[in-house]
Write a protein that holds these residues in place. Structure first.
Motif, short mmCIF file in Angstrom:
data_model
loop_
_atom_site.label_atom_id
_atom_site.label_comp_id
_atom_site.label_asym_id
_atom_site.label_seq_id
_atom_site.Cartn_x
_atom_site.Cartn_y
_atom_site.Cartn_z
N ALA A 19 -86.49 -95.53 -51.85
CA ALA A 19 -85.11 -95.19 -51.48
C ALA A 19 -84.81 -95.93 -50.19
O ALA A 19 -85.44 -95.68 -49.16
CB ALA A 19 -84.95 -93.69 -51.28
N ALA A 20 -83.88 -96.89 -50.24
CA ALA A 20 -83.66 -97.75 -49.08
C ALA A 20 -82.18 -98.03 -48.89
O ALA A 20 -81.39 -97.98 -49.85
CB ALA A 20 -84.43 -99.07 -49.24
N VAL A 21 -81.83 -98.32 -47.68
CA VAL A 21 -80.48 -98.75 -47.36
C VAL A 21 -80.58 -99.84 -46.30
O VAL A 21 -81.38 -99.75 -45.37
CB VAL A 21 -79.61 -97.57 -46.86
N GLU A 22 -79.82 -100.93 -46.52
CA GLU A 22 -79.81 -102.06 -45.59
C GLU A 22 -78.66 -101.89 -44.60
O GLU A 22 -77.57 -101.43 -44.96
CB GLU A 22 -79.63 -103.37 -46.36
N PHE A 23 -78.89 -102.30 -43.36
CA PHE A 23 -77.87 -102.23 -42.32
C PHE A 23 -77.46 -103.64 -41.90
O PHE A 23 -78.32 -104.50 -41.70
CB PHE A 23 -78.37 -101.47 -41.09
N SER A 24 -76.18 -103.85 -41.78
CA SER A 24 -75.67 -105.11 -41.26
C SER A 24 -75.83 -105.15 -39.74
O SER A 24 -75.88 -104.10 -39.09
CB SER A 24 -74.19 -105.28 -41.63
N SER A 25 -75.90 -106.35 -39.19
CA SER A 25 -75.97 -106.47 -37.74
C SER A 25 -74.62 -106.18 -37.09
O SER A 25 -74.53 -106.01 -35.88
CB SER A 25 -76.42 -107.88 -37.34
N GLY A 26 -73.55 -106.13 -37.93
CA GLY A 26 -72.23 -105.78 -37.42
C GLY A 26 -71.86 -104.37 -37.86
O GLY A 26 -72.37 -103.38 -37.34
N LEU A 27 -70.96 -104.28 -38.85
CA LEU A 27 -70.47 -102.97 -39.32
C LEU A 27 -71.09 -102.63 -40.67
O LEU A 27 -71.07 -103.44 -41.60
CB LEU A 27 -68.94 -102.99 -39.46
N THR A 28 -71.65 -101.42 -40.76
CA THR A 28 -72.16 -100.87 -42.02
C THR A 28 -71.45 -99.56 -42.28
O THR A 28 -71.35 -98.71 -41.38
CB THR A 28 -73.68 -100.64 -41.96
N VAL A 29 -70.94 -99.38 -43.51
CA VAL A 29 -70.23 -98.15 -43.88
C VAL A 29 -70.96 -97.52 -45.05
O VAL A 29 -71.20 -98.18 -46.08
CB VAL A 29 -68.76 -98.43 -44.25
N ILE A 30 -71.32 -96.25 -44.90
CA ILE A 30 -71.92 -95.47 -45.98
C ILE A 30 -70.97 -94.33 -46.30
O ILE A 30 -70.67 -93.51 -45.42
CB ILE A 30 -73.30 -94.92 -45.57
N TYR A 31 -70.45 -94.29 -47.52
CA TYR A 31 -69.46 -93.27 -47.86
C TYR A 31 -69.70 -92.76 -49.27
O TYR A 31 -70.44 -93.36 -50.05
CB TYR A 31 -68.04 -93.83 -47.75
N GLY A 32 -69.06 -91.66 -49.58
CA GLY A 32 -69.17 -91.11 -50.92
C GLY A 32 -69.08 -89.60 -50.93
O GLY A 32 -68.69 -88.97 -49.95
N ALA A 33 -69.49 -89.03 -52.04
CA ALA A 33 -69.37 -87.60 -52.25
C ALA A 33 -70.35 -86.84 -51.36
O ALA A 33 -71.31 -87.40 -50.82
CB ALA A 33 -69.62 -87.26 -53.72
N SER A 34 -70.09 -85.54 -51.21
CA SER A 34 -70.98 -84.68 -50.43
C SER A 34 -72.30 -84.51 -51.16
O SER A 34 -72.42 -84.69 -52.38
CB SER A 34 -70.32 -83.32 -50.20
N ASP A 35 -73.36 -84.15 -50.38
CA ASP A 35 -74.69 -83.89 -50.92
C ASP A 35 -75.26 -85.09 -51.66
O ASP A 35 -75.92 -84.95 -52.69
CB ASP A 35 -74.66 -82.66 -51.86
N THR A 36 -75.00 -86.28 -51.15
CA THR A 36 -75.59 -87.49 -51.75
C THR A 36 -76.55 -88.18 -50.77
O THR A 36 -77.03 -89.27 -51.07
CB THR A 36 -74.48 -88.48 -52.16
N GLY A 37 -76.79 -87.57 -49.61
CA GLY A 37 -77.76 -88.11 -48.68
C GLY A 37 -77.20 -88.97 -47.58
O GLY A 37 -77.95 -89.65 -46.87
N LYS A 38 -75.88 -88.95 -47.39
CA LYS A 38 -75.28 -89.80 -46.34
C LYS A 38 -75.75 -89.35 -44.96
O LYS A 38 -76.25 -90.16 -44.18
CB LYS A 38 -73.75 -89.74 -46.43
N SER A 39 -75.55 -88.07 -44.66
CA SER A 39 -75.95 -87.58 -43.34
C SER A 39 -77.47 -87.61 -43.18
O SER A 39 -77.99 -87.72 -42.06
CB SER A 39 -75.43 -86.16 -43.12
N TYR A 40 -78.18 -87.54 -44.29
CA TYR A 40 -79.63 -87.60 -44.23
C TYR A 40 -80.09 -88.95 -43.68
O TYR A 40 -81.13 -89.05 -43.01
CB TYR A 40 -80.20 -87.38 -45.64
N VAL A 41 -79.31 -90.01 -43.94
CA VAL A 41 -79.63 -91.32 -43.39
C VAL A 41 -79.61 -91.27 -41.87
O VAL A 41 -80.52 -91.75 -41.19
CB VAL A 41 -78.64 -92.38 -43.92
N GLU A 42 -78.55 -90.68 -41.31
CA GLU A 42 -78.45 -90.57 -39.85
C GLU A 42 -79.58 -89.73 -39.29
O GLU A 42 -80.20 -90.09 -38.27
CB GLU A 42 -77.09 -89.97 -39.48
N GLU A 43 -79.89 -88.61 -39.95
CA GLU A 43 -80.97 -87.74 -39.47
C GLU A 43 -82.32 -88.45 -39.52
O GLU A 43 -83.15 -88.29 -38.61
CB GLU A 43 -81.00 -86.47 -40.31
N ALA A 44 -82.53 -89.25 -40.57
CA ALA A 44 -83.79 -89.97 -40.70
C ALA A 44 -83.93 -91.05 -39.63
O ALA A 44 -85.01 -91.27 -39.08
CB ALA A 44 -83.91 -90.58 -42.09
#
Length: 613
Positions: A19-44
């Motif tokens: 389970a991975a997500v890439e970050f841009s060196s500029g702006l990265t946007v993670i969006y979508g429905a609730s309970d899909t792990g968005k805030s979990y990315v920030e917590e991790a």
């Protein structure tokens, strides 16, 4: 100054798809429905940077290791590896994306320890080149080394803290940490660490004056704590003289403009009085014209009837011989020329009445003509006055535009003078207390109280200006006049403290605070990690019926679009935004966008669906 960039976040587990997500060196946007792990990315991400705990969610079952890839601004890359629930963090000096098969280059504790370098805080501070920077621990002057967690709290903001009523500076919300957190912010804004101070003897109060000296010291500390300007009394007096001179000039200009405005208003009132009288006269003329029109119709009707009577006399035989149509006398009873006399009298009467009515009608027509000329003159004068009104209004608007900055300058000068006078009064009070203290004891003076809020005024003003420019660029409603109080660490916008605003406005102000801090310190080569992670910064509208919103505030519809546009066009380093709402289409192709569980998205969430495991 060295900066860090987040490259990727990867979760690994035996028999599990990464389970991975890439970050841009500029702006990265993670969006979508609730309970899909968005805030979990920030917590991790925060967990990998030294947070003590990562709350588990059902989707992370079976994942045992987390990798966080980072890149240093000097070109180096390294990866942090931490077991889920582990106390140690391993460092690999390359970009690692799979379960490590070789020994780590460094093994570190997650908890900061100022006496050891074997912890993630000291390691990251060393990478940034700021390890050992001193911050204030208490008002008594105790200092301690900087902790990377103090920087992480300002750069990684979860959704709870984003809308929290506490100041963005006071990340732990613990009163015992307030001095340290203010000192960290002072270090970031000014770039100056706390100097080493001699420790005051612990038995001073008992040896010299005891209770009396303790009370005086307390009063002196309180007075010093109220000081906001890092200048001495001589400089304050010079400032006061300059402010007074500037205020006199501004006041003189304001008086002159006010006199001109009074004259314009007086002219306008005169025009209004003339216009009112003319309107009343115009109404009277119109009423007279209406009445005279009816009278004219009556005269014309009378003339028509008289003409009809004259014609009827001939048609009905009033002038023939025989029985008199006027008196009924038979011919043999009539005097000679009897019928002729009667007819002549009728004709004379008709003629006389016709002349009389005609004269009256002619007089009436002259009066009507005169009234119509008056009405035309009144209308012409009214049109001329309308032009005068328009010209007067334009002059008033132009004058008000000139008056506004003068009034603003006067208000700012008055406020500044009040602050300087207050500072001078505090200095005088401190001097009196110091003299009293000296009269009670001959002890050596204690070191001055440490000031975690003693940020240079120029740095505070510069930071306020940066937040103002950010809010303006995002089109946040209002004048966006920003004030930061170093003593309370409170941020106010347009005179209203952030803590008293609605949840949506508190969130956008916290986001502006974090972005502006990164943008300012990057531009001025001051301390900052180099990245910002914002969880749910843009709430465009909270419904009044929302039970969590005491004072809902409506933002303009384009705040979100301008928020993303500004982050792209005026980069502050790396920014990662986590939101529920779909970002504007204009950022597509210009930013890295991850959509979780939305129509057309390639992934259902941060973790792969169970059927794919």
């Amino acid at each position: 100054m060295i900066r860090l960039t987040l490259v990727h976040l990867t979760f690994l587990g035996m028999g599990k798809s990464p389970a991975a997500v890439e970050f841009s060196s500029g702006l990265t946007v993670i969006y979508g429905a609730s309970d899909t792990g968005k805030s979990y990315v920030e917590e991790a991400v925060d967990y990998m940077l030294g947070a003590s705990e990562l709350k588990s969610i059902p989707e992370d079952a079976g994942y045992t290791r987390i990798l966080l890839g980072l890149r240093v601004s000097d070109g180096r890359s390294f990866t942090l590896s931490r077991a889920v629930g582990g106390d140690t963090i391993e460092v690999f000096n390359h970009d690692l994306r799979e379960m490590p098969s070789e020994p780590a280059d460094e093994t570190l504790k997650f908890k900061h320890n100022a006496k050891s370098k074997k912890n993630i805080s000291r390691y990251l501070l060393t990478v940034l080149g700021i390890d050992g920077q001193r911050i204030l621990q208490s008002g008594r002057g105790n200092v301690l080394p900087l902790n990377f967690r103090d920087l992480a709290r300002l750069a990684v903001v979860n959704d709870t803290r984003m809308a929290d009523q506490h100041s963005p500076v006071l990340g732990t919300r613990n009163p015992l940490n307030e001095t340290r957190e203010k000192s960290v912010f002072k270090l970031l804004l000014s770039g100056e660490e706390e100097p080493e101070r001699p420790a005051a003897p612990s038995n001073l109060e008992k040896q010299f004056g005891k209770g009396k000296i303790a009370v005086i010291d307390h009063l002196i500390d309180e007075s010093r704590g109220k000081l906001t300007l890092e200048v001495n009394q001589s400089q304050l007096r010079e400032q006061l003289d300059r402010l007074q001179a500037a205020l006199s000039e501004v006041t003189s200009a304001a008086v002159e403009l006010a006199e001109v405005r009074t004259s314009l208003l007086r002219n306008r009132r005169g025009l209004e009085e003339i216009d009112l009288a003319a309107q009343q006269r115009g109404d009277e003329v119109q009423q007279l014209l209406a009445r005279f029109a009816l009278l004219k119709e009556q005269y014309e009707s009378d003339l028509a009837r008289l003409q009809m009577v004259g014609e009827a006399g001939t048609l009905l035989g009033y002038f023939q011989t025989g029985t008199c149509v006027f008196c009924g006398a038979e011919p043999h009873h009539q005097h000679p020329e009897h019928n002729v006399a009667e007819s002549t009298q009728l004709a004379a009467s008709v003629s006389a009445e016709t002349r009389k009515t005609t004269d009256l009608l002619n007089d009436l027509l002259l009066m009507i003509e005169d009234l119509e000329e008056q009405a035309a003159d009144i209308e012409s004068a009214r049109a001329a006055r309308d032009e005068e009104f328009t010209h007067n209004a334009a002059e008033l608007r132009a004058l008000d535009q000139r008056i506004q900055p003068v009034n603003t300058d006067a208000t700012e000068l008055l406020n500044a003078r009040s602050r300087v006078e207050n500072e001078l009064a505090l200095h005088a009070q401190i001097e009196q207390l110091e003299d009293l203290k000296a009269s009670l004891s001959t002890m050596a003076p204690a070191p001055p109280i440490a000031r975690p809020d003693g940020i240079p005024a120029a740095d505070v003003a510069d930071f306020e200006r940066m937040i103002h420019e950010t809010l303006e660029a995002w089109h946040v409603p209002g004048s966006n006049r920003v004030r930061y109080d170093p003593t309370t660490a409170e941020l106010s916008v347009d005179g209203q403290p952030r803590k008293s605003r609605g949840r949506g406005m508190r969130s956008i102000l916290h986001a502006a605070f974090a972005v502006s801090l990164a943008r300012r310190n990057t531009a001025r080569d001051l301390i900052h990690p180099g990245f910002v992670v914002l969880d749910t910064p843009v709430l465009t509208y909270r419904r009044p019926e929302d039970p969590h919103e005491d004072r809902p505030e409506l933002m303009t519809a384009d705040v979100a679009e301008n928020f993303y546009r500004d982050l792209l066009e005026n980069p502050s380093g790396q920014v990662i935004v986590i939101e529920n709402l779909t970002p504007p289409a204009s950022i597509r192709g210009r930013a890295t966008v991850h959509a979780f569980s939305v129509d057309g998205s390639e992934r259902q969430g941060f973790f792969p669906p169970r059927e794919r495991q």
